[in-house]
Design an enzyme around this catalytic site. Structure first.
Site, PDB file in Angstrom:
ATOM      1  CE  LYS A 151     -12.390 -14.374   3.583  1.00  0.00           C
ATOM      2  NZ  LYS A 151     -11.289 -15.324   3.339  1.00  0.00           N
ATOM      3  CD  GLU A 184      -2.723 -15.948   3.793  1.00  0.00           C
ATOM      4  OE1 GLU A 184      -3.255 -15.910   4.915  1.00  0.00           O
ATOM      5  OE2 GLU A 184      -3.168 -15.336   2.810  1.00  0.00           O
TER       6      GLU A 184
END
Length: 286
Positions: A151, A184
């Site tokens: 991330k 996603e």
């Protein structure tokens, strides 16, 4: 009341929460982060989020001065200082102050930033009505370029897809990987329901191994639903009985239209609603 922000080793007033213009997080997106929910004053899945943060940092060889226990204490102090009962934490680790050059090892000390505030990703009524989304032409970063499990602070790939959604009058976009499979949304994991079975892309498709995603898979199993991780195509989305997104900020929200095509009967499906309700109960400790 001014927010209290944790910067490096202490809480400061919001107006004093500043970083150097030479911080590599600002100059190059060099750093990692976590978004974490607070329910009833308790940090949700705290250990899981912290483990993921430190794994992301290790993957980019970023040393964090605090250990996990110390970071937990700093987060809880920040939540308490801001009186957060139902809210959101943004935990950011940057490479720290360096030079205008790329070399990350010139940066001596990583910067630690903790923000605890309120968040509402989507309007409340859309949790009942469902979201309309588009398919983005912006593909997800190639996994050999940067692992989707990191991330990182550089979200430009996702931001470009978000801009495309906004330009189309939508709040969200579905991103596909370099092979054309569903990855996603710009900030959330995606699930579909077909004939009573729940499907979701494997993390190898270019999606983050989301903590809310994992929680929803566990809840689905407890409710007796089969969950299958497999590559999904745009055709699978278009012909699904239900589609929904999961994420820390989004929680669980139904998708009712993709690229102008109605999903199911055009309203969040029964399994989606059941999982949304179960997730809220679980997260709230009920």
């Amino acid at each position: 009341m001014s927010l209290k922000i944790w910067i490096n080793n202490k809480l400061v007033d919001e107006k004093d929460a500043v970083i150097s213009v030479f911080d590599h997080g600002l100059l190059y997106g060099d750093g990692v982060f976590e978004g974490i929910r607070v329910y009833n004053g308790k940090i949700f899945k705290e250990q899981e989020h912290l483990v993921r943060l430190y794994e992301s940092a290790d993957a980019i060889r970023l040393q964090i001065a605090l250990n996990i226990e110390e970071m937990s204490k700093a987060m809880n102090e920040t939540v308490k200082a801001n009186g957060i009962k139902q809210g959101y934490i943004r935990l950011i680790i940057t490479r720290g102050i360096g030079t205008l050059g790329l070399d990350p090892f010139i940066c001596k000390d990583a910067s630690i930033i903790i923000i605890a505030d309120n968040v509402q990703l989507y309007p409340k009524e859309l949790y009942d009505k469902g979201l309309k989304v588009i398919s983005s032409s912006v593909i997800r970063n190639h996994p050999m370029s940067l692992s989707p499990q990191i991330k990182s602070l550089n979200y430009l790939n996702n931001i470009m897809a978000k801009i495309e959604a906004t330009d189309s009058g939508m709040l969200e976009a579905i991103m596909y990987n370099h092979e054309g499979y569903v990855a996603e949304a710009t900030g959330d994991n995606i699930f579909i329901v077909k004939n009573g079975t729940i499907f979701t892309p494997p993390v190898s498709s270019g999606s983050l191994n989301g903590i809310t995603r994992a929680t929803v898979i566990e809840l689905s199993d407890e409710l007796g639903y089969d969950v299958v991780e497999q590559n999904l195509t745009r055709f699978d989305l278009y012909t699904a009985d239900e589609v929904f997104l999961t994420g820390t900020a989004a929680e669980v929200i139904g998708i009712v239209e993709i690229d102008g095509r109605k999903i199911g009967d055009g309203a969040p499906g029964e399994i989606t609603k059941e999982l949304k309700d179960q997730f809220f109960k679980y997260a709230s400790g009920e």
